[in-house]
Design a protein around this motif. Structure first.
Motif, mmCIF file in Angstrom:
data_model
loop_
_atom_site.group_PDB
_atom_site.id
_atom_site.type_symbol
_atom_site.label_atom_id
_atom_site.label_comp_id
_atom_site.label_asym_id
_atom_site.label_seq_id
_atom_site.Cartn_x
_atom_site.Cartn_y
_atom_site.Cartn_z
ATOM 1 N N ALA A 95 39.380 31.805 37.355
ATOM 2 C CA ALA A 95 38.168 32.284 38.032
ATOM 3 C C ALA A 95 36.973 32.275 37.089
ATOM 4 O O ALA A 95 35.859 31.965 37.496
ATOM 5 N N THR A 107 44.719 30.783 39.381
ATOM 6 C CA THR A 107 43.335 30.387 39.610
ATOM 7 C C THR A 107 42.541 30.773 38.374
ATOM 8 O O THR A 107 42.573 31.927 37.959
ATOM 9 N N ALA A 111 27.462 29.455 43.515
ATOM 10 C CA ALA A 111 28.007 29.147 44.831
ATOM 11 C C ALA A 111 29.100 30.152 45.182
ATOM 12 O O ALA A 111 29.626 30.840 44.312
ATOM 13 N N SER A 112 29.429 30.209 46.444
ATOM 14 C CA SER A 112 30.458 31.130 46.897
ATOM 15 C C SER A 112 31.797 30.793 46.229
ATOM 16 O O SER A 112 32.173 29.633 46.128
ATOM 17 N N GLY A 113 32.467 31.807 45.721
ATOM 18 C CA GLY A 113 33.776 31.604 45.112
ATOM 19 C C GLY A 113 33.722 31.191 43.654
ATOM 20 O O GLY A 113 34.728 30.785 43.088
ATOM 21 N N CYS A 114 32.541 31.285 43.030
ATOM 22 C CA CYS A 114 32.452 30.845 41.642
ATOM 23 C C CYS A 114 32.826 31.954 40.672
ATOM 24 O O CYS A 114 32.843 31.749 39.461
ATOM 25 N N GLY A 115 33.113 33.126 41.147
ATOM 26 C CA GLY A 115 33.596 34.177 40.255
ATOM 27 C C GLY A 115 32.596 35.275 39.960
ATOM 28 O O GLY A 115 32.778 36.045 39.020
ATOM 29 N N LYS A 116 31.553 35.380 40.787
ATOM 30 C CA LYS A 116 30.550 36.424 40.542
ATOM 31 C C LYS A 116 31.151 37.820 40.688
ATOM 32 O O LYS A 116 30.965 38.682 39.823
ATOM 33 N N SER A 117 31.868 38.011 41.787
ATOM 34 C CA SER A 117 32.468 39.325 42.001
ATOM 35 C C SER A 117 33.504 39.629 40.934
ATOM 36 O O SER A 117 33.609 40.750 40.445
ATOM 37 N N THR A 118 34.253 38.606 40.563
ATOM 38 C CA THR A 118 35.251 38.784 39.525
ATOM 39 C C THR A 118 34.588 39.283 38.244
ATOM 40 O O THR A 118 35.044 40.240 37.615
ATOM 41 N N HIS A 146 34.549 26.679 39.769
ATOM 42 C CA HIS A 146 35.817 25.985 39.477
ATOM 43 C C HIS A 146 35.816 25.223 38.168
ATOM 44 O O HIS A 146 35.693 24.010 38.182
ATOM 45 N N HIS A 152 23.384 35.635 46.216
ATOM 46 C CA HIS A 152 23.306 34.186 46.306
ATOM 47 C C HIS A 152 22.019 33.753 46.997
ATOM 48 O O HIS A 152 21.870 32.618 47.390
ATOM 49 N N TYR A 161 43.616 34.466 37.668
ATOM 50 C CA TYR A 161 44.358 35.224 38.688
ATOM 51 C C TYR A 161 45.725 34.580 38.839
ATOM 52 O O TYR A 161 45.823 33.380 39.053
ATOM 53 N N GLU A 217 25.932 41.939 45.339
ATOM 54 C CA GLU A 217 25.284 41.612 46.622
ATOM 55 C C GLU A 217 25.020 42.869 47.444
ATOM 56 O O GLU A 217 25.444 42.968 48.596
ATOM 57 N N THR A 240 48.794 34.362 41.193
ATOM 58 C CA THR A 240 49.295 34.717 42.526
ATOM 59 C C THR A 240 50.577 33.938 42.799
ATOM 60 O O THR A 240 50.986 33.099 41.996
HETATM 61 N N1 LIG Z 1 42.507 39.248 43.780
HETATM 62 C C1 LIG Z 1 42.486 37.913 43.668
HETATM 63 N N2 LIG Z 1 43.636 37.215 43.532
HETATM 64 C C2 LIG Z 1 43.629 35.878 43.427
HETATM 65 N N3 LIG Z 1 42.526 35.133 43.409
HETATM 66 C C3 LIG Z 1 41.340 35.746 43.516
HETATM 67 C C4 LIG Z 1 41.259 37.167 43.654
HETATM 68 N N4 LIG Z 1 39.966 37.523 43.763
HETATM 69 C C5 LIG Z 1 39.274 36.375 43.695
HETATM 70 N N5 LIG Z 1 40.088 35.305 43.548
HETATM 71 C C6 LIG Z 1 39.658 33.890 43.395
HETATM 72 O O1 LIG Z 1 38.782 33.815 42.311
HETATM 73 C C7 LIG Z 1 37.666 32.978 42.621
HETATM 74 C C8 LIG Z 1 36.390 33.731 42.447
HETATM 75 O O2 LIG Z 1 36.292 34.752 43.434
HETATM 76 P P1 LIG Z 1 35.085 35.765 43.512
HETATM 77 O O3 LIG Z 1 35.359 36.715 44.620
HETATM 78 O O4 LIG Z 1 34.847 36.338 42.180
HETATM 79 O O5 LIG Z 1 33.887 34.802 43.924
HETATM 80 P P2 LIG Z 1 32.382 35.156 44.308
HETATM 81 O O6 LIG Z 1 31.516 34.306 43.465
HETATM 82 O O7 LIG Z 1 32.152 36.601 44.280
HETATM 83 O O8 LIG Z 1 32.322 34.630 45.800
HETATM 84 P P3 LIG Z 1 31.372 35.131 46.986
HETATM 85 O O9 LIG Z 1 30.034 34.540 46.767
HETATM 86 O O10 LIG Z 1 32.037 34.549 48.203
HETATM 87 O O11 LIG Z 1 31.392 36.618 46.968
HETATM 88 C C9 LIG Z 1 37.897 32.458 44.024
HETATM 89 O O12 LIG Z 1 38.446 31.171 43.939
HETATM 90 C C10 LIG Z 1 38.892 33.418 44.611
HETATM 91 O O13 LIG Z 1 39.717 32.753 45.528
#
Ligand SMILES: Nc1ncnc2c1ncn2[C@@H]1O[C@H](COP(=O)(O)OP(=O)(O)OP(=O)(O)O)[C@@H](O)[C@H]1O
Ligand SMILES: [Mg+2]
Lengths: 326, 299
Positions: free
Chosen positions: B45, B43, B64-71, B234, B216, B36, B183, B38
């Motif tokens: 991801a 980042t 874990a939260s923020g590990c990039g699952k949604s990405t 990370h 999760h 990403y 989720e 910004t």
């Molecule tokens: N649009 C974006 N622009 C910049 N950084 C992003 C963006 N979307 C996500 N990130 C970063 O990418 C990383 C992964 O985010 P992501 O939402 O994929 O995590 P996640 O595993 O789904 O978290 P959660 O369990 O909280 O849903 C995070 O560090 C987040 O800050």
């Protein structure tokens, strides 16, 4: 009921009132100003800075039914008394520009049944109808371009970048300033009047509607995309139906905005419509008629908005935020 | 209690996995990386993510939260461009969103202006399927998710669980190759959630669909999945791909089975390494007792 619970029933922070209380307050919001007006009009010792002459006495310039400043009246009375002449008689009155409620109420009726003073004059309802048409066309023309442009600006960044800086600039220019120009281009009749309403409404409209469009939850668009929606249908089947209730609410507010430009626009070129009626009545000092006309504008405006609000509630039953409102 | 290794599989489970792997590959992710960019910087991801899913497989992704699952799931859905690597669906690269990949989001994304039935019909109509046929299909799917009685209700009249059932029907009516779920039950209460899990398994058993499911909740992952993809944070990297040794059909009884507990222990070790745990413990100081007014000690 204790004082405290009574108080917290009426004044709970950001809580809905019971339907009955809402009704009471709604009526009170109109009743209070009317009560103030009645007090000023009917209680002789509140305000009343003038004296209505009943008997001129020996003051040479006094006449029956003349309004004289209280102090002047007192001076002249003292003079007459000192000179042992006839003392003038009168009762306290308000200035001519503040008629009493009952006079305005009567005027509300008589204004409609009184034929126009001049041969080529217009009845009140004709003037009103003319004004309503000006508003209608001004608002329709503005909306025909403003609504689509607003939606497109809110959907496509390129379009918003292309027009919004200019629109932002233009909305600060006072619409009436274009009156003379509009007359030069569109003649002296309805054209320039409609143009001023369009100029006054359009630029706000584009910005407000673009903003509303941007507020649509983006995840709805994403959901639609994963269902195989193409770019064009995204606009027609998701963006537009999704913003419709908010768009409708915006339009209601913008219509009110258009109303506020009515009087100014009608002064442009040949004076017409309700404005013409008001200026004529004011010229002959028929202020009861002036108030009546102003109230009629208010009634029409509020009435339209209430009807549109009810209609909106019926049309957008699915919109939760709309159902909560009022 | 002596736990078996989470790697030990009964014969039945082993046969199942052999079968599963012999099926065609639906989705293949190769060296997927996502950066990403910004204003604050870059980042990383996702880094070099590789995995495959086979036809009718149920894969869960945890981390874990923020590990990039949604990405990850958004890239698979085509909602987010990736930086490098490849995503292949039926051996063809994915370009943008499409009806071959259905998606269910955590937030409720039903169209509020459409009735439940029209919501389900939406995808079909966007793809130029006639109204009558769309209605017939929609009713069929609503029946499958048990909401045929609510066909004419509007989304704001439904509970959270019902909304997600409609969302599932809406995605499945398009007959996608894979169902992506981010989720989807995260916002539901525990009871509704358990019901929805059982319901989803039931749907999955009855139709030809491959599911990629993000969560999760470790119990949820083990209960649902054939295989669990564990992501490390990370940057988001595949830490392990676990074959769940719990036999099918699944039931709530299995939560206490040794295989289940062994798998959960392994997942916990992966997601919360013991070292990290100690650091994050909140120190409670004895002096805090001063803030307590009551005389009797609560302990
Ligand atoms: N649009 C974006 N622009 C910049 N950084 C992003 C963006 N979307 C996500 N990130 C970063 O990418 C990383 C992964 O985010 P992501 O939402 O994929 O995590 P996640 O595993 O789904 O978290 P959660 O369990 O909280 O849903 C995070 O560090 C987040 O800050
Ligand atoms: Mg997420």
């Amino acid at each position: 009921m204790s004082m405290f619970s009574w108080f917290s029933g009426w004044f709970a922070v950001r809580q809905e009132l019971t339907p009955n209380r809402k009704k009471v307050i709604g009526i009170a919001s109109f009743l209070l100003p009317i009560l103030v007006w009645c007090a000023i009009s009917y209680v002789p010792f509140i305000w009343h800075p003038m004296v209505m002459i009943e008997e001129p006495g020996d003051v040479d310039y006094f006449q029956v039914d003349m309004l004289i400043d209280k102090n002047t009246f007192a001076e002249e009375s003292a003079n007459m008394r000192a000179a042992h002449k006839a003392i003038p008689q009168g009762y306290p009155a308000n200035p001519i520009y503040l008629p009493a409620p009952h006079e305005v109420a009567k005027a509300l009726y008589t204004a409609f049944v009184t034929p126009p003073a001049q041969q080529d004059g217009q009845w009140l309802h004709q003037s009103l109808w003319h004004s309503i048409q000006i508003i209608f066309w001004g608002f329709v023309i503005s909306s025909l371009i403003g609504v689509p442009l607003g939606i497109l600006s809110g959907t496509y960044t390129a379009i918003s970048r292309l027009n919004e800086p200019f629109v932002e600039f233009f909305r600060y220019l006072p619409a009436p300033a274009f009156g003379a120009l509009a007359v030069a281009i569109l003649g002296i009749y309805d054209g320039p009047k409609i143009a001023v309403i369009v100029i006054g409404t359009f630029f706000q409209q584009v910005l407000v509607i673009a903003n509303t469009t941007r507020k649509l939850d983006y995840s709805l668009l994403e959901a639609a995309m994963t269902l195989g929606t193409n770019k064009f249908k995204l606009l027609t089947h998701v963006v537009i139906p999704g913003i419709l209730p908010d768009l409708y609410r915006d339009q209601r507010i913008l219509l009110g905005w258009a109303w506020t430009y009515l009087i100014v626009s009608e002064l442009i070129g040949t004076s017409s419509g309700i404005t013409w009626f008001i200026t004529q009545q004011a010229r002959y000092q028929h202020f009861d008629n002036v108030y009546a006309a102003i109230f009629i504008i208010g009634f029409i405006g509020l009435g339209t908005d209430l009807i549109l609000a009810q209609l909106g509630k019926r049309m957008f039953a699915w919109d939760k935020s709309a159902n909560k409102e009022s | 209690m002596h736990l078996p290794s989470y790697l030990t599989q009964s014969d039945a489970v082993k046969t199942r996995f052999d079968q599963l792997k012999s099926r065609e590959v639906i989705l293949e992710v190769k060296d997927l990386t996502k950066v990403y960019k910004t204003a604050k910087g870059e980042t990383l991801a996702l880094k070099n993510v590789n995995f495959k899913t086979h036809r009718r497989e149920f894969v869960c992704v945890i981390g874990a939260s923020g590990c990039g699952k949604s990405t990850l799931i958004r890239i698979l859905a085509g909602l987010e461009p990736h930086t490098s690597g490849e995503v292949l669906l039926d051996n063809k690269p994915v370009k943008g969103p499409g009806r071959d990949r259905g998606m269910v989001f955590q937030g409720y994304t039903l169209f509020p202006w459409l009735s439940v039935r029209k919501n389900v019909m939406f995808g079909l109509q966007m793809n130029n399927i006639g109204r009558e046929e769309a209605e017939r299909e929609a009713d069929l799917w609503l029946e499958l998710v048990g909401l045929d009685k609510f066909a004419h209700a509007y989304p704001h009249e439904l509970s959270g669980g019902m909304k997600q059932r409609v969302a599932i029907a809406r995605a499945l009516v398009n007959q996608p190759r894979i169902l992506l779920m981010d989720e989807p039950f995260g916002a539901l209460d525990a009871q509704t959630r358990a019901k929805m899990q059982a319901h989803l398994l039931e749907i999955w058993r009855n139709i030809d669909i491959t599911i990629l499911f993000i969560t999760h909740d470790l119990d949820e992952a083990i209960y649902l999945a054939d295989r669990i993809l564990v992501l490390k944070a990370h940057p988001g990297e595949v830490q392990e791909l676990i074959e769940v040794p719990v036999s099918r059909p699944r039931s709530a009884m299995q939560f206490n089975s040794p295989e289940f507990i062994a798998t959960k222990a392994r997942l916990e070790a992966l997601i919360h390494p013991p070292k990290e745990h100690e650091e994050t413990e909140i120190p409670i100081q004895q002096r805090m007792i001063r803030f307590v007014n009551v005389q009797d000690n609560v302990e």
